[in-house]
Design a protein around this motif. Structure first.
Motif, PDB file in Angstrom:
ATOM      1  N   LYS A 112     -41.416 -48.027 -19.306  1.00 28.82           N
ATOM      2  CA  LYS A 112     -41.691 -49.464 -19.492  1.00 28.82           C
ATOM      3  C   LYS A 112     -42.254 -50.037 -18.204  1.00 28.82           C
ATOM      4  O   LYS A 112     -41.795 -49.682 -17.112  1.00 28.82           O
ATOM      5  N   ALA A 113     -43.206 -50.941 -18.330  1.00 27.79           N
ATOM      6  CA  ALA A 113     -43.726 -51.627 -17.141  1.00 27.79           C
ATOM      7  C   ALA A 113     -42.690 -52.642 -16.684  1.00 27.79           C
ATOM      8  O   ALA A 113     -42.320 -53.550 -17.418  1.00 27.79           O
ATOM      9  N   LYS A 114     -42.203 -52.472 -15.460  1.00 23.22           N
ATOM     10  CA  LYS A 114     -41.224 -53.435 -14.938  1.00 23.22           C
ATOM     11  C   LYS A 114     -41.217 -53.352 -13.419  1.00 23.22           C
ATOM     12  O   LYS A 114     -41.581 -52.326 -12.828  1.00 23.22           O
ATOM     13  N   LYS A 115     -40.805 -54.406 -12.804  1.00 23.08           N
ATOM     14  CA  LYS A 115     -40.698 -54.430 -11.343  1.00 23.08           C
ATOM     15  C   LYS A 115     -39.357 -53.848 -10.922  1.00 23.08           C
ATOM     16  O   LYS A 115     -38.356 -54.049 -11.582  1.00 23.08           O
ATOM     17  N   GLY A 116     -39.372 -53.155  -9.797  1.00 23.66           N
ATOM     18  CA  GLY A 116     -38.129 -52.563  -9.299  1.00 23.66           C
ATOM     19  C   GLY A 116     -37.722 -51.383 -10.150  1.00 23.66           C
ATOM     20  O   GLY A 116     -38.408 -50.965 -11.071  1.00 23.66           O
ATOM     21  N   GLY A 117     -36.581 -50.803  -9.834  1.00 25.62           N
ATOM     22  CA  GLY A 117     -36.075 -49.684 -10.620  1.00 25.62           C
ATOM     23  C   GLY A 117     -36.846 -48.398 -10.367  1.00 25.62           C
ATOM     24  O   GLY A 117     -37.663 -48.293  -9.445  1.00 25.62           O
ATOM     25  N   LEU A 118     -36.609 -47.407 -11.221  1.00 25.28           N
ATOM     26  CA  LEU A 118     -37.250 -46.104 -11.071  1.00 25.28           C
ATOM     27  C   LEU A 118     -38.680 -46.157 -11.599  1.00 25.28           C
ATOM     28  O   LEU A 118     -38.943 -46.765 -12.624  1.00 25.28           O
ATOM     29  N   LYS A 119     -39.579 -45.507 -10.889  1.00 24.33           N
ATOM     30  CA  LYS A 119     -40.996 -45.511 -11.269  1.00 24.33           C
ATOM     31  C   LYS A 119     -41.417 -44.113 -11.700  1.00 24.33           C
ATOM     32  O   LYS A 119     -40.952 -43.106 -11.158  1.00 24.33           O
ATOM     33  N   ILE A 120     -42.344 -44.051 -12.638  1.00 24.87           N
ATOM     34  CA  ILE A 120     -42.797 -42.766 -13.157  1.00 24.87           C
ATOM     35  C   ILE A 120     -43.459 -41.929 -12.059  1.00 24.87           C
ATOM     36  O   ILE A 120     -43.417 -40.699 -12.094  1.00 24.87           O
ATOM     37  N   ALA A 121     -44.045 -42.589 -11.058  1.00 28.11           N
ATOM     38  CA  ALA A 121     -44.713 -41.873  -9.960  1.00 28.11           C
ATOM     39  C   ALA A 121     -43.746 -40.991  -9.174  1.00 28.11           C
ATOM     40  O   ALA A 121     -44.161 -40.018  -8.536  1.00 28.11           O
ATOM     41  N   TYR A 122     -42.463 -41.317  -9.227  1.00 29.14           N
ATOM     42  CA  TYR A 122     -41.466 -40.501  -8.524  1.00 29.14           C
ATOM     43  C   TYR A 122     -41.332 -39.106  -9.133  1.00 29.14           C
ATOM     44  O   TYR A 122     -40.821 -38.197  -8.490  1.00 29.14           O
ATOM     45  N   PHE A 123     -41.766 -38.961 -10.389  1.00 32.61           N
ATOM     46  CA  PHE A 123     -41.443 -37.745 -11.134  1.00 32.61           C
ATOM     47  C   PHE A 123     -42.678 -36.910 -11.460  1.00 32.61           C
ATOM     48  O   PHE A 123     -42.715 -36.186 -12.451  1.00 32.61           O
ATOM     49  N   GLN A 124     -43.682 -36.993 -10.586  1.00 31.18           N
ATOM     50  CA  GLN A 124     -44.849 -36.113 -10.712  1.00 31.18           C
ATOM     51  C   GLN A 124     -44.457 -34.689 -10.306  1.00 31.18           C
ATOM     52  O   GLN A 124     -43.505 -34.486  -9.544  1.00 31.18           O
ATOM     53  N   PRO A 125     -45.208 -33.688 -10.781  1.00 33.64           N
ATOM     54  CA  PRO A 125     -44.851 -32.292 -10.494  1.00 33.64           C
ATOM     55  C   PRO A 125     -44.695 -32.004  -8.999  1.00 33.64           C
ATOM     56  O   PRO A 125     -45.558 -32.355  -8.195  1.00 33.64           O
ATOM     57  N   LEU A 126     -43.584 -31.386  -8.659  1.00 29.06           N
ATOM     58  CA  LEU A 126     -43.246 -30.913  -7.314  1.00 29.06           C
ATOM     59  C   LEU A 126     -43.116 -32.022  -6.263  1.00 29.06           C
ATOM     60  O   LEU A 126     -43.190 -31.769  -5.067  1.00 29.06           O
ATOM     61  N   THR A 127     -42.900 -33.259  -6.730  1.00 22.68           N
ATOM     62  CA  THR A 127     -42.538 -34.327  -5.799  1.00 22.68           C
ATOM     63  C   THR A 127     -41.171 -34.003  -5.195  1.00 22.68           C
ATOM     64  O   THR A 127     -40.279 -33.507  -5.885  1.00 22.68           O
ATOM     65  N   GLN A 128     -41.029 -34.280  -3.902  1.00 20.99           N
ATOM     66  CA  GLN A 128     -39.753 -34.051  -3.222  1.00 20.99           C
ATOM     67  C   GLN A 128     -38.986 -35.374  -3.175  1.00 20.99           C
ATOM     68  O   GLN A 128     -39.526 -36.396  -2.758  1.00 20.99           O
ATOM     69  N   LEU A 129     -37.731 -35.314  -3.616  1.00 23.80           N
ATOM     70  CA  LEU A 129     -36.932 -36.528  -3.767  1.00 23.80           C
ATOM     71  C   LEU A 129     -35.607 -36.429  -3.017  1.00 23.80           C
ATOM     72  O   LEU A 129     -35.113 -35.341  -2.733  1.00 23.80           O
ATOM     73  N   ASN A 130     -35.070 -37.585  -2.738  1.00 26.33           N
ATOM     74  CA  ASN A 130     -33.686 -37.727  -2.300  1.00 26.33           C
ATOM     75  C   ASN A 130     -32.965 -38.446  -3.431  1.00 26.33           C
ATOM     76  O   ASN A 130     -33.358 -39.556  -3.797  1.00 26.33           O
ATOM     77  N   LEU A 131     -31.939 -37.822  -3.995  1.00 30.44           N
ATOM     78  CA  LEU A 131     -31.266 -38.391  -5.163  1.00 30.44           C
ATOM     79  C   LEU A 131     -29.811 -38.730  -4.873  1.00 30.44           C
ATOM     80  O   LEU A 131     -29.128 -38.017  -4.140  1.00 30.44           O
ATOM     81  N   ILE A 132     -29.363 -39.824  -5.487  1.00 33.67           N
ATOM     82  CA  ILE A 132     -27.930 -40.014  -5.712  1.00 33.67           C
ATOM     83  C   ILE A 132     -27.780 -39.991  -7.233  1.00 33.67           C
ATOM     84  O   ILE A 132     -28.393 -40.799  -7.939  1.00 33.67           O
ATOM     85  N   ALA A 133     -27.008 -39.024  -7.729  1.00 32.25           N
ATOM     86  CA  ALA A 133     -26.966 -38.795  -9.170  1.00 32.25           C
ATOM     87  C   ALA A 133     -25.537 -38.634  -9.661  1.00 32.25           C
ATOM     88  O   ALA A 133     -24.626 -38.265  -8.905  1.00 32.25           O
ATOM     89  N   LYS A 134     -25.359 -38.921 -10.941  1.00 30.68           N
ATOM     90  CA  LYS A 134     -24.090 -38.643 -11.617  1.00 30.68           C
ATOM     91  C   LYS A 134     -24.245 -37.334 -12.370  1.00 30.68           C
ATOM     92  O   LYS A 134     -25.083 -37.228 -13.270  1.00 30.68           O
ATOM     93  N   HIS A 135     -23.465 -36.333 -11.988  1.00 30.62           N
ATOM     94  CA  HIS A 135     -23.484 -35.047 -12.671  1.00 30.62           C
ATOM     95  C   HIS A 135     -22.279 -34.946 -13.591  1.00 30.62           C
ATOM     96  O   HIS A 135     -21.135 -35.039 -13.147  1.00 30.62           O
ATOM     97  N   SER A 136     -22.558 -34.760 -14.864  1.00 27.40           N
ATOM     98  CA  SER A 136     -21.499 -34.709 -15.877  1.00 27.40           C
ATOM     99  C   SER A 136     -21.001 -33.281 -16.067  1.00 27.40           C
ATOM    100  O   SER A 136     -21.773 -32.330 -16.002  1.00 27.40           O
ATOM    101  N   ASN A 137     -19.708 -33.128 -16.318  1.00 23.77           N
ATOM    102  CA  ASN A 137     -19.134 -31.820 -16.658  1.00 23.77           C
ATOM    103  C   ASN A 137     -19.293 -31.507 -18.137  1.00 23.77           C
ATOM    104  O   ASN A 137     -19.145 -30.352 -18.548  1.00 23.77           O
TER     105      ASN A 137
END
Length: 239
Positions: free
Chosen positions: A42-67
Motif C-alpha cells: 500500500k502507498a503510505k508514509k512511514g512504515g516498511l517500504k517495498i524497496a527494503y526487500f529487493q533481492p540481496l538487500t542487506q538489512l538490520n532487523l528487529i523481528a518476532k520469531h514464533s515457535n
C-alpha cells in the motif's frame, strides 16, 4: 515468541494478497527465516517500504520469531550497507536477481552459518564497488560451495572431474564426468578470489559452458535444487 535483533540478507519476496509480501531472508543469527510483511504494497508514509526487500538487500532487523509458525514478523528494519550501483546497473541487477534465486534454492537451514553469511555480504559489497564483473557470478557460485559443503577436490594435474562425487576421476565416460575444454575452463576458477577474477578470460560460449557446469554441480549436490528461471536473462546480459 522471541524478539531477535539480527542482520539479514533478502533472498526472495513473494506477493501475498493485494497488499502484503512474504519475504525469505538469510539471517546472521538464525539462518533462513520467512517474514509476513503486511500492508507493505500500500502507498503510505512511514512504515516498511517495498524497496527494503529487493533481492540481496542487506538489512538490520528487529523481528518476532514464533515457535509455532514458519512465518514471522518484523518490528523494525533498516538497510545496512546500502548499495551505490547494484540497483542502477542493469547488468548488476541481473546478476543479483540470478544469485538471489540460486541462494534461495540452496540455503535451507534454520541455524546460523556466520561464515557463509559474511562471505555473501562481502562479495556483494565487492560487486557494488567494481565495474568488471562478467565472471563474478561464476566465482561467487563456485566459492559458495565451500559453505554448502561440496567444494571441488581437484589437483592441478587432474584432467577430469566427477561432478557427483566432487573428486578427480580417471573414468571420463561416466555420466556426470567433465573433461577436456569443459573441465579446463571450470578448473580456471579454482583458487581465485574476486580481486584476481579478471585474470581469467572466457569467451561468451566458454562462460555459458562454465555456468552450465556449475548449475549441474548444484543440482547433483542439493536436494530439490531447481534450475534458476533468471538464467536466460543472465545469458542475454552477458551475450
Amino acid at each position: 515468541m522471541a524478539i531477535i535483533q539480527t542482520k539479514a540478507i533478502v533472498l526472495s519476496s513473494l506477493k501475498y494478497s493485494d497488499t502484503s509480501l512474504i519475504v525469505k531472508c538469510f539471517t546472521e543469527e538464525e539462518g533462513v527465516k520467512s517474514y509476513l510483511i503486511r500492508g507493505v504494497l500500500k502507498a503510505k508514509k512511514g512504515g516498511l517500504k517495498i524497496a527494503y526487500f529487493q533481492p540481496l538487500t542487506q538489512l538490520n532487523l528487529i523481528a518476532k520469531h514464533s515457535n509455532k509458525s514458519t512465518l514471522h514478523t518484523i518490528k523494525e528494519v533498516q538497510i545496512l550497507n546500502p548499495y551505490k550501483t547494484i540497483y542502477k546497473d542493469i547488468v548488476k541487477q541481473s546478476v543479483v536477481l540470478f544469485l538471489s534465486e540460486v541462494l534461495a534454492n540452496s540455503i535451507q537451514e534454520e541455524e546460523a552459518n556466520r561464515n557463509f553469511y559474511n562471505y555473501i555480504t562481502t562479495a556483494l559489497l565487492w560487486l557494488d564497488l567494481h565495474d568488471k564483473i562478467t565472471n563474478f557470478h561464476l566465482l561467487f557460485l563456485l566459492n559458495a560451495t565451500r559453505y554448502l559443503g561440496f567444494y571441488p577436490d581437484i589437483d592441478e594435474n587432474d584432467t577430469s572431474f566427477d561432478l557427483l562425487s566432487g573428486n578427480f576421476t580417471a573414468s571420463v565416460y561416466e555420466k556426470n564426468t567433465i573433461s577436456g575444454n569443459e573441465f579446463y575452463h571450470f578448473k580456471k576458477l579454482l583458487g581465485m578470489n574476486f580481486d584476481t577474477i579478471n585474470m581469467v578470460s572466457f569467451s561468451k560460449n566458454e562462460r555459458q559452458l562454465v555456468l552450465k557446469t556449475i548449475i549441474k554441480y548444484y543440482e547433483l549436490h542439493l536436494d530439490g535444487f531447481r534450475k534458476p528461471k533468471s538464467l536466460e536473462v543472465l545469458e542475454t546480459v552477458f551475450s
